[in-house]
Scaffold this motif. Structure first.
Motif, PDB file in Angstrom:
ATOM      1  N   ASP A  14       0.858  -1.265   0.110  1.00  0.00           N
ATOM      2  CA  ASP A  14      -0.057   0.013  -0.092  1.00  0.00           C
ATOM      3  C   ASP A  14       0.805   1.170  -0.021  1.00  0.00           C
ATOM      4  O   ASP A  14       1.843   1.386   0.773  1.00  0.00           O
ATOM      5  N   GLY A  15       0.491   2.229  -0.680  1.00  0.00           N
ATOM      6  CA  GLY A  15       1.328   3.488  -0.814  1.00  0.00           C
ATOM      7  C   GLY A  15       1.363   4.232   0.496  1.00  0.00           C
ATOM      8  O   GLY A  15       2.591   4.925   0.608  1.00  0.00           O
ATOM      9  N   GLU A  16       0.482   4.225   1.304  1.00  0.00           N
ATOM     10  CA  GLU A  16       0.524   4.756   2.511  1.00  0.00           C
ATOM     11  C   GLU A  16       1.396   4.414   3.699  1.00  0.00           C
ATOM     12  O   GLU A  16       1.678   4.867   4.475  1.00  0.00           O
ATOM     13  N   VAL A  17       1.929   3.116   3.469  1.00  0.00           N
ATOM     14  CA  VAL A  17       2.592   2.295   4.366  1.00  0.00           C
ATOM     15  C   VAL A  17       3.989   3.003   4.554  1.00  0.00           C
ATOM     16  O   VAL A  17       4.514   3.453   3.389  1.00  0.00           O
ATOM     17  N   THR A  18       4.667   2.924   5.735  1.00  0.00           N
ATOM     18  CA  THR A  18       5.735   3.674   5.739  1.00  0.00           C
ATOM     19  C   THR A  18       6.605   2.424   5.427  1.00  0.00           C
ATOM     20  O   THR A  18       6.711   1.155   5.459  1.00  0.00           O
ATOM     21  N   ARG A  70      12.934   4.811   7.904  1.00  0.00           N
ATOM     22  CA  ARG A  70      11.990   3.788   8.221  1.00  0.00           C
ATOM     23  C   ARG A  70      10.725   4.560   8.195  1.00  0.00           C
ATOM     24  O   ARG A  70       9.639   3.950   8.091  1.00  0.00           O
ATOM     25  N   THR A  86       9.664   7.038   5.982  1.00  0.00           N
ATOM     26  CA  THR A  86       9.312   7.370   4.595  1.00  0.00           C
ATOM     27  C   THR A  86       8.236   6.541   3.995  1.00  0.00           C
ATOM     28  O   THR A  86       8.324   5.416   4.371  1.00  0.00           O
ATOM     29  N   SER A  87       7.202   7.201   3.561  1.00  0.00           N
ATOM     30  CA  SER A  87       6.116   6.481   2.946  1.00  0.00           C
ATOM     31  C   SER A  87       6.461   5.789   1.885  1.00  0.00           C
ATOM     32  O   SER A  87       7.263   6.388   1.046  1.00  0.00           O
ATOM     33  N   TYR A  88       5.830   4.562   1.442  1.00  0.00           N
ATOM     34  CA  TYR A  88       6.183   3.902   0.344  1.00  0.00           C
ATOM     35  C   TYR A  88       5.954   4.518  -0.871  1.00  0.00           C
ATOM     36  O   TYR A  88       6.745   4.238  -1.971  1.00  0.00           O
ATOM     37  N   ASN A  89       4.866   5.266  -1.131  1.00  0.00           N
ATOM     38  CA  ASN A  89       4.784   6.105  -2.240  1.00  0.00           C
ATOM     39  C   ASN A  89       5.871   7.079  -2.607  1.00  0.00           C
ATOM     40  O   ASN A  89       6.366   7.140  -3.672  1.00  0.00           O
TER      41      ASN A  89
END
Lengths: 159, 184
Positions: A123-127, B119, B121-124
């Motif tokens: 998911d894009g929001e995940v860190t 850690r 940082t957002s995956y986007n």
């Protein structure tokens, strides 16, 4: 003149439906080929980000999927709202990854073990914390081919 | 006489009308279960795991393009704050170094892109940065391919061409262990 009027009177109105099954079968085969039966029910919310430099995953049998995201509303009472990993159709921890990879490996002929790809559907929001932990575990398990699942960005990007 | 007429009636074609119904049933089943999954993504090759500490080799500073992404998804490129949409262009200039600037890569083969995130940082943001860096290389490969062979760079061009290009401009992206300032 009389010829035409005669014919109209005689013409049988029934259209032959004999070729209908063929048409339907054609449609059927098309859908059978493109169908991927959902093997896992998603328990985490996964909206993959957009990207432009995409490669297509060719053979489905050589791909295993790891899902990372926040648990869906109905699982939040039990699993909380922190991002979780889902392997197959259940929640898992980082420590379950090696077994999951092995289970997938035995279904693949040994000569093709090097071609196995892990698709990370994140998911894009995940860190990045949990993603990093998963990546580290994948590296430790020797699963180095990884695909970050993403959607094609509609406008931006030249390629 | 009566027998033949009966046989005549028998030899009528089989009613295939119900075949369509059966096919429809199957069709509807597959229609319902189909998810035309877009199985696309950015393919990466992770480095193998080793327990040992990586031996520190001093790299010339001019050959390293360091990209840092912090927990607020902000970008620090070679010590300067940068917007993500300028990253691709800057990375391209760094790798190719068309004006032989002394602070950029000596040769494309020596260029190293170092990516470090937090850690938190957002995956986007991470994937966007990764995508831009990959795009920089893809564009360089494409330009070189157009220049030398007159065809666009793609997976199905002759392998020898592709290898020649990849040898000239190798994809080197090293990812450092992330920092842990912004873990949620």
């Amino acid at each position: 003149m009389s010829k035409f009027s005669k014919k109209r009177g005689k013409a049988s109105p029934a259209i032959s439906t004999a070729s209908l099954p063929d048409i339907i079968f054609m449609l059927l085969f098309f859908f059978m080929v493109v169908t991927v039966l959902r093997d896992a029910e998603l328990k985490v919310k996964v909206t993959t980000p957009y990207a432009t430099e995409l490669t297509k995953l060719e053979e489905k049998s050589l791909v295993n999927y790891l899902y990372i995201g926040r648990p869906l509303q109905k699982f939040q009472a039990l699993y909380g709202t922190k991002p979780r990993l889902q392997l197959g159709d259940k929640f898992a921890t980082i420590a379950d990854i090696p077994l999951f990879l092995e289970k997938h490996k035995i279904k693949v002929p040994e000569s093709r073990h090097g071609q196995i790809t892990s698709s990370l559907r994140v998911d894009g929001e995940v860190t990045m914390g949990i993603v990093q932990d998963v990546k580290t575990q994948l590296r430790k398990s020797g699963q180095l081919k990884v695909n970050y699942s993403a959607k094609k960005r509609p406008t931006k990007g030249r390629r | 006489m009566a027998k033949t007429s009966a046989r005549d009636r028998m030899s009528n074609e089989i009613n295939a009308g119900s075949m369509a119904d059966i096919a429809f049933l199957l069709l509807i089943f597959f229609l319902v279960t189909t998810t035309i999954v877009e199985d696309k993504g950015i393919t990466v090759k992770l480095p193998p795991w080793s327990e040992e500490e990586p031996d520190i080799t001093r790299l010339k500073e001019r050959n390293v393009f360091s990209v840092l992404v912090n927990a607020q998804d902000q970008l620090l490129v070679r010590g300067e704050i940068m917007a993500v949409d300028r990253l691709r262009e800057q990375a391209k200039i760094f790798i190719a170094n068309p004006y032989n600037r002394p602070d950029m890569a000596e040769r494309p083969t020596k260029a190293i892109i170092s990516l470090k995130n937090d850690r938190g940082t957002s995956y986007n943001a991470y994937l966007e940065v990764y995508n831009e860096l990959k795009a920089a290389y893809n564009e360089l490969w494409d330009e070189m391919s157009q220049r030398q062979y007159g065809i666009p760079y793609s997976e199905d061009m002759p392998f020898a061409y592709r290898k020649a290009i990849r040898d000239e401009i190798p994809f080197v992206l090293s990812e450092a262990e992330p920092t842990a300032f912004g873990e949620e």
